[in-house]
Design a protein around this motif. Structure first.
Motif, mmCIF file in Angstrom:
data_model
loop_
_atom_site.group_PDB
_atom_site.id
_atom_site.type_symbol
_atom_site.label_atom_id
_atom_site.label_comp_id
_atom_site.label_asym_id
_atom_site.label_seq_id
_atom_site.Cartn_x
_atom_site.Cartn_y
_atom_site.Cartn_z
ATOM 1 N N GLY A 422 84.044 118.478 151.865
ATOM 2 C CA GLY A 422 84.945 118.055 150.811
ATOM 3 C C GLY A 422 84.247 117.826 149.489
ATOM 4 N N ILE A 423 83.020 117.329 149.535
ATOM 5 C CA ILE A 423 82.292 117.061 148.291
ATOM 6 C C ILE A 423 82.175 118.326 147.449
ATOM 7 N N TYR A 424 81.977 119.464 148.104
ATOM 8 C CA TYR A 424 81.774 120.705 147.357
ATOM 9 C C TYR A 424 83.016 121.085 146.555
ATOM 10 N N TYR A 425 84.187 121.133 147.212
ATOM 11 C CA TYR A 425 85.341 121.624 146.460
ATOM 12 C C TYR A 425 85.881 120.594 145.473
ATOM 13 N N TYR A 426 85.619 119.314 145.684
ATOM 14 C CA TYR A 426 85.985 118.324 144.664
ATOM 15 C C TYR A 426 85.092 118.467 143.432
ATOM 16 N N LEU A 427 83.799 118.622 143.678
ATOM 17 C CA LEU A 427 82.867 118.774 142.555
ATOM 18 C C LEU A 427 83.082 120.086 141.809
ATOM 19 N N ARG A 428 83.617 121.093 142.491
ATOM 20 C CA ARG A 428 83.891 122.360 141.821
ATOM 21 C C ARG A 428 84.940 122.184 140.721
ATOM 22 N N VAL A 429 85.964 121.358 140.988
ATOM 23 C CA VAL A 429 86.976 121.084 139.957
ATOM 24 C C VAL A 429 86.335 120.360 138.783
ATOM 25 N N ILE A 430 85.458 119.400 139.069
ATOM 26 C CA ILE A 430 84.769 118.668 138.002
ATOM 27 C C ILE A 430 83.906 119.612 137.174
ATOM 28 N N PHE A 431 83.256 120.576 137.843
ATOM 29 C CA PHE A 431 82.430 121.559 137.125
ATOM 30 C C PHE A 431 83.288 122.356 136.148
ATOM 31 N N TYR A 432 84.461 122.796 136.592
ATOM 32 C CA TYR A 432 85.332 123.570 135.703
ATOM 33 C C TYR A 432 85.815 122.711 134.536
ATOM 34 N N MET A 433 86.119 121.439 134.785
ATOM 35 C CA MET A 433 86.589 120.577 133.696
ATOM 36 C C MET A 433 85.514 120.356 132.645
ATOM 37 N N SER A 434 84.255 120.451 133.042
ATOM 38 C CA SER A 434 83.157 120.179 132.105
ATOM 39 C C SER A 434 82.720 121.398 131.315
ATOM 40 N N LYS A 435 83.290 122.577 131.604
ATOM 41 C CA LYS A 435 82.927 123.779 130.839
ATOM 42 C C LYS A 435 83.334 123.616 129.380
ATOM 43 N N ARG A 436 82.620 124.306 128.507
ATOM 44 C CA ARG A 436 82.894 124.171 127.078
ATOM 45 C C ARG A 436 83.840 125.242 126.537
ATOM 46 N N ASN A 437 84.239 126.198 127.374
ATOM 47 C CA ASN A 437 85.161 127.220 126.883
ATOM 48 C C ASN A 437 86.562 126.648 126.740
ATOM 49 N N SER A 438 87.388 127.317 125.977
ATOM 50 C CA SER A 438 88.743 126.830 125.712
ATOM 51 C C SER A 438 89.581 126.902 126.980
ATOM 52 N N PRO A 439 90.378 125.880 127.257
ATOM 53 C CA PRO A 439 91.204 125.883 128.459
ATOM 54 C C PRO A 439 92.377 126.847 128.312
ATOM 55 N N SER A 440 92.852 127.342 129.471
ATOM 56 C CA SER A 440 93.992 128.256 129.453
ATOM 57 C C SER A 440 95.290 127.531 129.765
ATOM 58 N N TYR A 441 95.236 126.219 129.898
ATOM 59 C CA TYR A 441 96.434 125.462 130.223
ATOM 60 C C TYR A 441 97.178 125.056 128.960
ATOM 61 N N THR A 442 98.391 124.627 129.159
ATOM 62 C CA THR A 442 99.198 124.069 128.077
ATOM 63 C C THR A 442 99.497 122.628 128.441
ATOM 64 N N LEU A 443 98.974 121.704 127.685
ATOM 65 C CA LEU A 443 99.172 120.293 128.003
ATOM 66 C C LEU A 443 100.427 119.790 127.317
ATOM 67 N N ALA A 444 101.188 118.982 128.051
ATOM 68 C CA ALA A 444 102.434 118.458 127.490
ATOM 69 C C ALA A 444 102.159 117.726 126.190
ATOM 70 N N SER A 445 103.065 117.850 125.251
ATOM 71 C CA SER A 445 102.858 117.251 123.931
ATOM 72 C C SER A 445 102.808 115.742 123.982
ATOM 73 N N THR A 446 103.392 115.172 125.037
ATOM 74 C CA THR A 446 103.408 113.707 125.150
ATOM 75 C C THR A 446 102.220 113.176 125.941
ATOM 76 N N ALA A 447 101.288 114.057 126.279
ATOM 77 C CA ALA A 447 100.177 113.625 127.138
ATOM 78 C C ALA A 447 99.353 112.525 126.499
ATOM 79 N N SER A 448 99.343 112.474 125.186
ATOM 80 C CA SER A 448 98.546 111.448 124.519
ATOM 81 C C SER A 448 99.369 110.222 124.161
ATOM 82 N N GLY A 449 100.610 110.148 124.685
ATOM 83 C CA GLY A 449 101.453 108.997 124.416
ATOM 84 C C GLY A 449 100.867 107.726 124.998
#
Length: 481
Positions: A422-449
């Motif tokens: 389990g440690i491997y696939y959890y850390l894999r998500v963290i690795f992707y979140m830490s990349k410096r390239n632009s994300p391909s997701y669309t975050l809800a406009s209220t996410a910073s509410g």
């Protein structure tokens, strides 16, 4: 029914009356903001009402319900989880073009079903709570009508859950034919007079294990889980993975202890085998996923396998108290962590028509775009992995201690191996979140509410507090068990 009985059932009454008020509001005044605000108020009042109700616990209210402190603790937990789900749903539903007032009514009814399961002391209340929880979930999963995924997920869950409920009912019918009793404690008394080799009893236990195994996504009854988790709206998936699973397991634990099912070695061996399969299969399949929701669905299978260790440990009277305490702590930690993980997924959208397909690439660079939300996901994933200083570490340590005390070495080996995978696939998500390239997701406009920021901060604090200062909760659990 006396006044004391009513006060002991106060949280259930608040949710029931609240559902009626919300239904009337929807009938006369259709307003999404008002419905969501009223839902938040109902959940808050129901959670707060658990405090006065503890003054009358433990108390058997009719043969169906028992209002003890454990039931009230988890009722408060389920109401708070419903509150969190409502906050997340407000942003999720705001992106839709319809009027989702009924969504909040279904959420209250589903939470009421979970709370009834926490109180259940009888097969009648068990079925009532389970069906109230499940039927509301069918509609919640299918609620978005602009995507085919939720409808497909709800259809699969409806058919398979209906089959599981029928299997469970047949098992209960056989138990009633054998014992003539429906109360959990009465079942234990009557089963003591039955020979352990009774064929009808063995069939009944197999059917009950299969029915509850489906509800808990245990191997080999787990195949519905990834499809339903992927297709359901993300806030509903978080609710299904946390509240629904916790309520069913708490019920299973109460039935297992009160009916003294731990006296059957064959049942304990079956549970041990299912636990090992769930821990290993769940983690291995999660390892192969690029879709985060499917990854977390397989992860939930493994976590239910960890919890099954508790039931096996309950076979020894010397370790039973520790096992129940470990299960209670684990369910609380797992609920908070799962809500945090799915909270972020509720705010992420790849495409409008396929917004439930949140892939690893969709969270790439999240740390540099939304550090608070990424921090929430980071802490949730570390907790699920069982990393120190998080709630998940203490919860897994509890399970490990209980298994050590019962000398269940096979289960311990599976727990360690599954956690390492389990440690491997959890850390894999963290690795992707830490990349410096632009994300391909669309975050809800209220996410910073402010409400999302406040909720994210609160969940992070809770997970870290449960991991760094668990003593108050541990002491409280010992005092009520």
């Amino acid at each position: 029914m006396s006044t004391a009985d009513l006060l002991a059932l106060l949280p259930l009454l608040v949710l029931s009356v609240g559902a009626l008020l919300l239904m009337l509001q929807i009938a006369f005044i259709r307003n999404v903001q008002f419905s969501s605000a009223l839902t938040l108020l109902i959940f808050a009042l129901a959670a707060l009402s658990c405090g006065p109700a503890t003054d009358y616990a433990p108390r058997l209210v009719t043969p169906l319900l028992i209002a003890d402190k454990l039931a009230l603790l988890f009722t408060a937990l389920f109401c708070l989880a419903g509150f969190v789900t409502t906050v997340l749903s407000m942003d999720y539903m705001q992106r839709r073009g319809d009027q989702p007032e009924e969504y909040y009514l279904l959420l209250i009814l589903s939470s009421l079903g979970a709370c009834v399961l926490a109180y259940a002391e009888h097969l009648g209340s068990l079925i009532l709570g389970m069906e109230l929880l499940s039927v509301a979930l069918y509609a919640l999963i299918a609620y978005p009508d602009k995507s085919i995924l939720p409808l497909e997920a709800a259809s699969k869950y409806l058919v398979l859950s209906g089959a599981a409920s029928a299997t469970l009912l047949f098992g209960f019918a056989l138990l009633y034919a054998i014992t003539g009793s429906l109360g959990f404690s009465d079942l234990g008394t009557q089963l003591a007079t039955q020979p352990s080799g009774n064929i009808m009893l063995l069939v009944a236990m197999a059917l009950i294990l299969a029915g509850l195994g489906f509800k808990l996504s245990l191997v080999p009854f787990h195949m519905w889980t990834p499809d339903v988790y992927q297709g359901a709206p993300s806030p509903v998936t978080g609710f299904l993975a946390s509240v629904a699973k916790a309520a069913i397991f708490l019920l299973f634990l109460r039935l297992f202890i009160d009916a003294k099912l731990y006296r059957y070695n064959m049942l304990l061996n079956c549970l041990a085998l299912v636990a090992i399969l769930s821990m290993l299969v769940g983690n291995v399949l999660a390892l192969q996923q690029d879709n985060i929701k499917r990854m977390l669905s397989y992860s939930s299978i493994a976590h239910m396998g960890y919890l099954l260790i508790i039931l096996v440990v309950c076979g020894s009277s010397n370790n039973r108290a520790l096992a129940i305490e470990a299960a209670s702590y684990y369910l609380i930690a797992y609920t908070a962590t799962t809500l945090a993980a799915f909270g972020l997924l509720s705010l992420i959208s790849a495409q409008q028509q396929q917004r439930e397909n949140v892939l690893l690439d969709d969270v790439s660079g999240l740390f540099w775009q939304q550090p608070l939300l990424a921090g929430l996901m980071l802490i949730a994933l570390l907790s699920l992995a069982g990393i120190p200083l998080t709630a998940g570490f203490v919860a897994k340590f509890y399970i490990f201690s209980a298994a050590i005390s019962g000398y269940h070495w096979g289960l311990i080996a599976a727990l360690i191996l599954g956690s390492a995978i389990g440690i491997y696939y959890y850390l894999r998500v963290i690795f992707y979140m830490s990349k410096r390239n632009s994300p391909s997701y669309t975050l809800a406009s209220t996410a910073s509410g402010w409400h999302i920021s406040s909720l994210s901060t609160a969940l992070m604090i809770i997970i870290l507090l449960l991991g760094t200062a668990p003593q108050p909760l541990m002491a409280y659990l010992r005092s009520i068990l």
